[in-house]
Every structure is written in C-alpha cells, then in structure tokens.
Design a protein around this motif. Structure first.
Motif, mmCIF file in Angstrom:
data_model
loop_
_atom_site.group_PDB
_atom_site.id
_atom_site.type_symbol
_atom_site.label_atom_id
_atom_site.label_comp_id
_atom_site.label_asym_id
_atom_site.label_seq_id
_atom_site.Cartn_x
_atom_site.Cartn_y
_atom_site.Cartn_z
ATOM 1 N N ASN A 295 0.753 -1.257 0.101
ATOM 2 C CA ASN A 295 0.223 -0.251 -0.397
ATOM 3 C C ASN A 295 0.765 1.002 -0.049
ATOM 4 N N SER A 296 0.919 2.438 -0.787
ATOM 5 C CA SER A 296 1.005 3.586 -0.256
ATOM 6 C C SER A 296 0.590 4.694 -1.172
ATOM 7 N N ASN A 297 1.580 5.633 -0.678
ATOM 8 C CA ASN A 297 0.604 6.452 -1.339
ATOM 9 C C ASN A 297 0.833 7.503 -2.371
ATOM 10 N N GLY A 298 1.985 7.189 -3.075
ATOM 11 C CA GLY A 298 2.397 7.149 -4.290
ATOM 12 C C GLY A 298 3.206 8.416 -4.743
ATOM 13 N N ARG A 299 4.179 8.862 -3.211
ATOM 14 C CA ARG A 299 4.808 9.776 -3.672
ATOM 15 C C ARG A 299 6.613 9.185 -3.827
ATOM 16 N N PHE A 300 6.528 9.420 -4.409
ATOM 17 C CA PHE A 300 7.696 8.473 -4.708
ATOM 18 C C PHE A 300 8.711 9.414 -4.678
ATOM 19 N N ILE A 301 10.204 9.184 -3.608
ATOM 20 C CA ILE A 301 11.452 9.835 -3.675
ATOM 21 C C ILE A 301 12.223 9.303 -3.907
ATOM 22 N N LYS A 302 12.723 7.890 -4.136
ATOM 23 C CA LYS A 302 13.607 7.371 -5.211
ATOM 24 C C LYS A 302 12.722 6.681 -5.959
ATOM 25 N N ARG A 303 12.487 7.662 -7.551
ATOM 26 C CA ARG A 303 11.881 6.541 -8.880
ATOM 27 C C ARG A 303 12.728 5.259 -8.970
ATOM 28 N N SER A 304 14.321 5.354 -8.616
ATOM 29 C CA SER A 304 15.003 4.548 -8.602
ATOM 30 C C SER A 304 14.449 2.627 -7.736
ATOM 31 N N LEU A 305 13.934 3.329 -6.931
ATOM 32 C CA LEU A 305 14.128 2.042 -5.842
ATOM 33 C C LEU A 305 11.947 1.482 -7.154
ATOM 34 N N VAL A 306 11.428 1.809 -7.827
ATOM 35 C CA VAL A 306 10.055 1.736 -8.436
ATOM 36 C C VAL A 306 10.566 0.586 -8.883
ATOM 37 N N THR A 307 11.507 0.858 -9.814
ATOM 38 C CA THR A 307 11.826 -0.037 -11.112
ATOM 39 C C THR A 307 13.062 -1.492 -9.840
ATOM 40 N N GLU A 308 13.631 -1.279 -9.295
ATOM 41 C CA GLU A 308 13.507 -2.293 -8.385
ATOM 42 C C GLU A 308 12.759 -2.982 -8.151
ATOM 43 N N VAL A 309 11.689 -2.352 -7.301
ATOM 44 C CA VAL A 309 10.254 -3.238 -6.036
ATOM 45 C C VAL A 309 9.523 -3.909 -7.222
ATOM 46 N N TYR B 201 4.160 6.658 -13.464
ATOM 47 C CA TYR B 201 5.490 6.787 -13.465
ATOM 48 C C TYR B 201 5.082 5.227 -13.600
ATOM 49 N N PHE B 202 5.161 4.990 -11.937
ATOM 50 C CA PHE B 202 5.162 3.661 -11.551
ATOM 51 C C PHE B 202 4.130 2.101 -13.014
ATOM 52 N N ILE B 203 2.739 3.392 -13.480
ATOM 53 C CA ILE B 203 1.972 2.141 -14.245
ATOM 54 C C ILE B 203 2.893 2.453 -15.354
ATOM 55 N N GLY B 204 3.797 2.787 -15.992
ATOM 56 C CA GLY B 204 4.816 2.673 -17.107
ATOM 57 C C GLY B 204 5.841 2.158 -17.279
ATOM 58 N N GLU B 205 6.218 2.333 -16.109
ATOM 59 C CA GLU B 205 7.268 1.101 -15.529
ATOM 60 C C GLU B 205 6.665 0.160 -15.135
ATOM 61 N N ARG B 206 5.726 -0.460 -14.967
ATOM 62 C CA ARG B 206 5.454 -2.164 -14.461
ATOM 63 C C ARG B 206 4.688 -2.333 -16.693
ATOM 64 N N ASN B 207 4.437 -1.634 -17.625
ATOM 65 C CA ASN B 207 4.313 -1.670 -18.655
ATOM 66 C C ASN B 207 5.318 -2.106 -19.488
ATOM 67 N N ARG B 208 6.362 -1.253 -19.174
ATOM 68 C CA ARG B 208 7.557 -1.515 -20.157
ATOM 69 C C ARG B 208 8.964 -2.722 -19.211
ATOM 70 N N LEU B 209 8.360 -2.794 -18.105
ATOM 71 C CA LEU B 209 9.141 -4.052 -18.191
ATOM 72 C C LEU B 209 8.226 -5.469 -18.113
ATOM 73 N N LYS B 210 7.109 -5.461 -18.947
ATOM 74 C CA LYS B 210 6.158 -6.689 -19.019
ATOM 75 C C LYS B 210 5.858 -7.233 -17.605
ATOM 76 N N SER B 211 5.643 -6.452 -16.202
ATOM 77 C CA SER B 211 5.100 -7.218 -14.840
ATOM 78 C C SER B 211 3.811 -7.322 -15.152
ATOM 79 N N ASN B 212 3.507 -8.403 -14.102
ATOM 80 C CA ASN B 212 2.441 -8.935 -13.462
ATOM 81 C C ASN B 212 1.655 -7.874 -12.855
#
Length: 281
Positions: free
Chosen positions: A86-100, A138-149
């Motif tokens: 669960n997240s409030n959607g405000r990321f301090i480090k966007r690189s962590l989005v990709t890692e997660v 950004y999270f949605i875009g990364e999810r799609n780019r990485l083809k994450s489920n």
C-alpha cells in the motif's frame, strides 16, 4: 483457530512522508526507525513454503525503506509467496520503483483522495497532488515497460470533501488501473470511542502483524502497542500465532467480547459488517 496466518504484515520502517490528519502515524513512539535485517529475515524464513501473502508495511510508507527491493527479493525466494504493498504514491527515489517491480511485487494499492489539487489538499495527506499523480503514472509506465504482472489498484477514501469528484476519479483511473474503488475510512481504536462495537473482528481471522522492533501485535491499527501478542526475537512465528495470548484474544473476539481486551475496548471497527453468517475462527 487457523493453523497458520495467510497474510503477514511487517513494519520494516516507521517512516512516512505523508501527514494524513486521519492517521495516527505521527503519534508513533516505537523504534528503531528501521527493522533490523535479521528480524525481518527471521519472520520471512520461518513462514516460507506456506503460501503467505506478505505485506512489508504497516503504519508507514513502504517506499521510504530503501531495502524494499531486497526485502521483496528475499520473500520471492519462496515460490509460494506473494507480495502486496500500500502506498501514498509519492516516491522519493524512482529507481526504487524499478527495483521493486523487478523484484516481483504482485499487487500495489495507491491511495489518492481527490481528483483535483484543491480537493486532495482537503483530504489532509500533506503531499503534492500533481507529484502523486505523476509518480503513479510513472509506476504504471514502468510496470508496462518491464512487462510486470503487478496488479494495480487505486483507491479513494470516501469523504464529504471528495464526493463531487468520485465519478470523475473512477472514470479517469479505470483507464490505467486493474481496479479502482471508493473505500471507507479506517476506524482506528482509541481515537475518541467511549466503548467498543460488541462484535467479532474479521481483521484477525487470517492475519499477523509485526511492528518495527519485532513484536507481534493483535491488529494493524494498534499504533500504541496495546495488544502485544509476542516477540519474534524470543519465539517463532508459529509459536506466537498459536500461543496462549493470541488464542485467548481470538477466543474473546470470536464471542464479540471486545470489552475484555484493552486494545479492542475502544474499537468500533466493522460496524457495517454483516455478521449474520459468522461461523467463527
């Protein structure tokens, strides 16, 4: 009693970048700021192979723990495990989005309580609306780019201040997320109630909660440790789950005797829940 919890929440940090007026996070006095590595690993390792859904957050923002990707990777060593955030959607480090996402998060819920900056500000979260929307996209875009489920859910808490925007909110975010919902505001115990709602508690049927120092508490809404049921530093996950304290509390709650449990004696959660088919734990 269920022999083992299906969901385990782990408060890996107590930090949050939100200032939500409806959340007692700013009242937390427990520590340390980050759960020790051996503690969260012990919880995960002692529950692997049981099909557990792990939620590495509690009364905090999970993306403020830079170890989040590492924690998820450790969980996903178990092929039976799932990970929810669960997240409030405000990321301090966007690189962590990709890692997660690369680590294998299965489900994420974003809370956005408005469809305009003006309304969002009234929700009391204390975060910039435009930046939240941009980060969620950004999270949605990364999810799609990485083809994450990873399944994405976006929620709005039902408030008088945002009712006029709820239809627009649903229509807009339904184009991007797998689920969009309007949800009720959580009812935290000991926030003004004079007596409990005398009924069982569905919250603890299948869930276990560990706060940042390794103690297990009865409920995720226990922000002042009023319902401690064990300590992972002294016992195993299974020993705490099946322990005398937990069994006693569950027995009382099964009979709706919230008044006999200190934490629950000022809790009116689940007032709208239909208990007509309640079969017990």
């Amino acid at each position: 009693m269920i022999s083992f919890p299906g969901k385990i929440q782990i408060e890996t940090t107590i930090l949050c970048n939100g200032k939500c007026t409806f959340c007692p996070q700013n009242e937390l006095t427990r520590g340390p700021n980050y759960m020790e590595e051996y503690v969260w690993k012990k919880i995960i390792d002692e529950s692997k192979g049981r099909g557990v859904i792990y939620r590495p957050f509690l009364v905090n923002e999970p993306f403020l723990d830079n170890r989040l990707g590492e924690i998820i990777r450790h969980i996903r060593k178990d092929d039976t495990a799932k990970v929810e955030l669960n997240s409030n959607g405000r990321f301090i480090k966007r690189s962590l989005v990709t890692e997660v996402l690369e680590a294998g998060v299965d489900w994420i819920r974003f809370s956005i309580d408005g469809f305009s900056a003006e309304t969002y500000k009234l929700s009391g979260r204390g975060i910039n609306y435009e930046k939240v929307v941009d980060d969620v996209h950004y999270f949605i875009g990364e999810r799609n780019r990485l083809k994450s489920n990873c399944f994405i859910e976006i929620r709005m808490i039902d408030m008088d201040t945002n009712k006029h925007e709820q239809e627009d909110f649903l229509n807009y975010w339904n184009k991007y997320a797998g689920r969009v919902t309007i949800t009720d505001l959580y009812t935290w115990p000991w926030t003004g109630q004079k007596e409990p709602f005398r009924a069982p508690c569905p919250k603890i049927v299948n869930e276990m909660f560990f706060i940042v120092d390794g103690r297990a508490v009865l409920c995720c809404w226990d922000f002042h440790e009023r319902g401690v049921v064990g300590d992972i530093k002294e016992h195993t996950v299974e020993e705490i789950w099946l322990g005398e304290t937990n069994r006693k509390y569950r027995s009382l709650l099964n009979e709706g005797k919230r008044d006999e449990i200190y934490l629950c004696s000022r809790c009116d959660a689940y007032k709208r829940y239909d208990f007509s088919d309640w079969n017990g734990y």
